[in-house]
Design an enzyme around this catalytic site. Structure first.
Site, short mmCIF file in Angstrom:
data_model
loop_
_atom_site.label_atom_id
_atom_site.label_comp_id
_atom_site.label_asym_id
_atom_site.label_seq_id
_atom_site.Cartn_x
_atom_site.Cartn_y
_atom_site.Cartn_z
N ASP A 158 65.47 79.46 54.04
CA ASP A 158 66.75 78.75 53.62
C ASP A 158 65.67 77.38 53.43
OD1 ASP A 158 69.04 77.21 53.52
OD2 ASP A 158 70.26 77.84 54.78
N CYS A 210 71.30 75.89 46.99
CA CYS A 210 70.17 75.88 46.90
C CYS A 210 69.85 76.58 46.84
CB CYS A 210 69.59 75.27 48.62
SG CYS A 210 69.74 73.74 49.40
N ARG A 211 69.57 77.99 47.29
CA ARG A 211 68.80 79.09 46.06
C ARG A 211 69.60 80.19 45.58
NH1 ARG A 211 68.52 82.11 52.49
NH2 ARG A 211 70.30 80.77 52.18
N SER A 212 70.96 80.16 45.76
CA SER A 212 71.27 80.55 44.47
C SER A 212 71.69 79.74 43.33
CB SER A 212 73.04 81.77 45.09
OG SER A 212 73.78 80.66 45.73
N ASN A 242 75.91 78.44 48.42
CA ASN A 242 75.57 78.25 46.51
C ASN A 242 75.07 77.00 46.27
OD1 ASN A 242 77.96 78.73 43.77
ND2 ASN A 242 75.43 79.26 43.92
N CYS A 251 74.25 83.36 48.00
CA CYS A 251 73.59 82.68 49.54
C CYS A 251 74.44 82.17 50.66
CB CYS A 251 72.33 81.85 48.86
SG CYS A 251 72.78 80.68 48.34
P1 4NP Z 1 72.08 77.78 50.41
O1 4NP Z 1 71.25 76.85 51.57
O2 4NP Z 1 72.43 78.68 51.10
O3 4NP Z 1 70.63 77.97 50.11
O4 4NP Z 1 72.73 77.25 49.03
C1 4NP Z 1 72.11 75.88 52.56
C2 4NP Z 1 73.47 74.99 51.91
C3 4NP Z 1 74.14 74.34 53.03
C4 4NP Z 1 73.73 74.66 53.89
C5 4NP Z 1 73.20 75.89 55.11
C6 4NP Z 1 72.73 76.15 53.72
N1 4NP Z 1 74.96 74.13 55.18
O5 4NP Z 1 75.04 74.40 55.93
O6 4NP Z 1 75.52 72.99 54.86
#
Ligand code: 4NP
Length: 151
Positions: A122, A14-16, A12, A9
């Site tokens: 997201d 939240c989702r992955s 790294n 993602c």
């Molecule tokens: P992820 O979510 O891609 O599912 O881990 C996010 C986590 C942090 C950020 C964006 C998306 N960020 O901008 O810090």
């Protein structure tokens, strides 16, 4: 040799990490499952507290996972690379050195909805309900991935 699967993602956190923990729970230890982010800002961090919480509520402990950035060598290390959304897809494909590498990259929800190119949303800027929604989507997608890998 073990089959190796990478979940990707943006951050790294939240989702992955959820996708990693869920898929690992559905496969034997003969399979290697990892995750990475296209961005490196959260490298070294634990998954987001909300991902840890939803996983825990489903009986999964993902607190042994640490964020890291996707790297070009992942194309050779891994057999399958599942990305969470179309933006991740574009970012990962841009790093692919050749056609074989490109062919390893798939949108994870195409396992449930072939060719529809649906994003795992997201959940970072939302509430806990967004994480529950993401967990359910990933659980279904990983069930399908595990079913295919085991046959
Ligand atoms: P992820 O979510 O891609 O599912 O881990 C996010 C986590 C942090 C950020 C964006 C998306 N960020 O901008 O810090």
């Amino acid at each position: 040799m073990s089959v190796k699967i990478l979940m990707v993602c943006l951050g790294n956190i939240c989702r992955s990490p959820l996708a990693e923990g869920i898929l690992r729970s559905k496969l034997s230890e003969d399979f290697i499952v990892d995750s990475a982010g296209t961005g490196g800002w959260h490298a070294g961090q634990l998954p987001d507290k909300r991902s840890i919480a939803i996983a825990k509520s489903k009986g999964l402990d993902i607190t042994n996972q640490k964020a890291r950035q996707f790297k070009v060598s992942d194309f050779t290390t891994f057999d399958h690379i599942f990305v969470m959304d179309n933006s991740n897809y574009k970012d990962v494909l841009a790093l692919a050195p050749n056609e074989e590498a490109k062919s390893k990259v798939k949108l994870i929800l195409n396992e449930l909805f072939p060719n529809e190119n649906v994003d795992v949303p997201d959940p970072y800027y939302g509430g806990q309900d967004g994480f529950e929604n993401v967990f359910d989507m990933l659980d279904q997608a990983c069930e399908e991935i595990a079913r295919k890998l085991k046959r």
